[in-house]
Scaffold this motif. Structure first.
Motif, mmCIF file in Angstrom:
data_model
loop_
_atom_site.group_PDB
_atom_site.id
_atom_site.type_symbol
_atom_site.label_atom_id
_atom_site.label_comp_id
_atom_site.label_asym_id
_atom_site.label_seq_id
_atom_site.Cartn_x
_atom_site.Cartn_y
_atom_site.Cartn_z
ATOM 1 N N LYS A 3 0.912 -1.169 0.079
ATOM 2 C CA LYS A 3 0.016 0.072 0.000
ATOM 3 C C LYS A 3 0.962 1.210 -0.017
ATOM 4 O O LYS A 3 1.759 1.341 0.822
ATOM 5 C CB LYS A 3 -0.781 0.018 1.398
ATOM 6 N N ARG A 5 1.475 5.218 0.369
ATOM 7 C CA ARG A 5 0.781 6.471 0.779
ATOM 8 C C ARG A 5 0.632 7.253 -0.258
ATOM 9 O O ARG A 5 1.689 7.621 -1.181
ATOM 10 C CB ARG A 5 1.501 7.077 1.723
ATOM 11 N N ASP A 6 -0.317 8.120 -0.636
ATOM 12 C CA ASP A 6 -1.000 9.076 -1.473
ATOM 13 C C ASP A 6 -0.938 8.552 -3.034
ATOM 14 O O ASP A 6 -0.979 9.179 -3.940
ATOM 15 C CB ASP A 6 0.182 10.178 -1.406
ATOM 16 N N ASP A 8 -3.383 5.730 -4.713
ATOM 17 C CA ASP A 8 -4.450 4.891 -4.711
ATOM 18 C C ASP A 8 -4.991 4.316 -6.312
ATOM 19 O O ASP A 8 -5.648 3.408 -6.167
ATOM 20 C CB ASP A 8 -5.904 5.438 -3.817
ATOM 21 N N HIS A 9 -4.499 5.251 -7.002
ATOM 22 C CA HIS A 9 -5.036 5.198 -8.456
ATOM 23 C C HIS A 9 -3.878 5.486 -9.466
ATOM 24 O O HIS A 9 -3.131 6.273 -9.160
ATOM 25 C CB HIS A 9 -6.365 6.098 -8.589
ATOM 26 N N ASP A 33 -0.813 -2.237 -4.308
ATOM 27 C CA ASP A 33 -2.272 -2.233 -4.163
ATOM 28 C C ASP A 33 -2.592 -0.786 -4.647
ATOM 29 O O ASP A 33 -2.887 -0.011 -3.734
ATOM 30 C CB ASP A 33 -2.222 -2.448 -2.721
ATOM 31 N N VAL A 34 -3.093 -1.020 -5.892
ATOM 32 C CA VAL A 34 -3.592 0.430 -6.432
ATOM 33 C C VAL A 34 -4.671 -0.069 -7.327
ATOM 34 O O VAL A 34 -4.714 -1.181 -7.936
ATOM 35 C CB VAL A 34 -2.595 1.228 -7.099
ATOM 36 N N ASP A 35 -5.751 1.085 -7.691
ATOM 37 C CA ASP A 35 -6.976 0.660 -8.604
ATOM 38 C C ASP A 35 -5.971 1.200 -9.862
ATOM 39 O O ASP A 35 -5.282 2.271 -10.079
ATOM 40 C CB ASP A 35 -7.901 1.599 -8.308
ATOM 41 N N LYS A 62 -11.593 8.381 -6.358
ATOM 42 C CA LYS A 62 -10.209 8.659 -6.082
ATOM 43 C C LYS A 62 -9.263 9.110 -7.561
ATOM 44 O O LYS A 62 -9.885 8.501 -8.686
ATOM 45 C CB LYS A 62 -9.245 7.606 -5.607
ATOM 46 N N THR A 143 5.831 3.917 2.092
ATOM 47 C CA THR A 143 5.203 2.590 1.764
ATOM 48 C C THR A 143 4.753 1.968 3.054
ATOM 49 O O THR A 143 5.420 2.041 4.015
ATOM 50 C CB THR A 143 5.828 1.619 1.086
#
Length: 147
Positions: A3, A5-6, A8-9, A33-35, A62, A143
């Protein structure tokens, strides 16, 4: 999976659907772990970034931390997208890292991209997992491991 930080996409902008599919798989293979959203039109990508057109009222979705942008596309190409991107309010560009992608061997493309303050770097296709991880480590150093 990591994951970030900052982040997500990730947005892929390329008119070639197989390339988008491949790049999505490569981002997944990088273990992030991102879309990942793939669009085949630079015009649609601008609508997505500005909550306009078919993306009106989607402010809760997002927006990307990274954009992988193809240069050669029909309609609006990558350079024209960047011209429109420059005109966006800073709030709509904040925390977005734009990466120019191409199969072109024209050194003028690389030179032009590297002179653009909003383009972080220039890569030749296809992406590779280590390229994605290098970008993440450079622009998103914080991270968190998921359990």
């Amino acid at each position: 999976m990591k994951k970030i930080r900052d982040l997500d996409h990730v947005l892929l902008i390329d008119d070639d659907k197989p390339t988008n599919f491949l790049h999505k798989k490569i981002i997944e293979r990088a273990g992030l772990d991102v879309d990942v959203q793939a669009l085949t039109s630079a015009v649609e990508a601008l609508e997505f970034l500005t909550y306009s057109g078919k993306y009106e009222g989607t402010e809760d979705i997002k927006r990307p931390g990274i954009i992988f942008l193809d240069i050669n596309m029909p309609g609006m190409n990558g350079w024209e997208f960047m011209e429109a991107y420059h005109a966006l309010p800073e709030t709509q560009k904040a925390r977005i890292v734009v990466i120019m992608l191409t199969t072109s061997l024209n050194t003028d493309d690389r030179d032009r991209a590297m002179k653009d303050k909003d383009i972080a770097t220039f890569y030749h296709k296809p992406l590779r997992p280590e390229m994605v991880l290098e970008l993440v480590n450079q622009y998103f150093p914080e991270t968190e491991e998921l359990s």
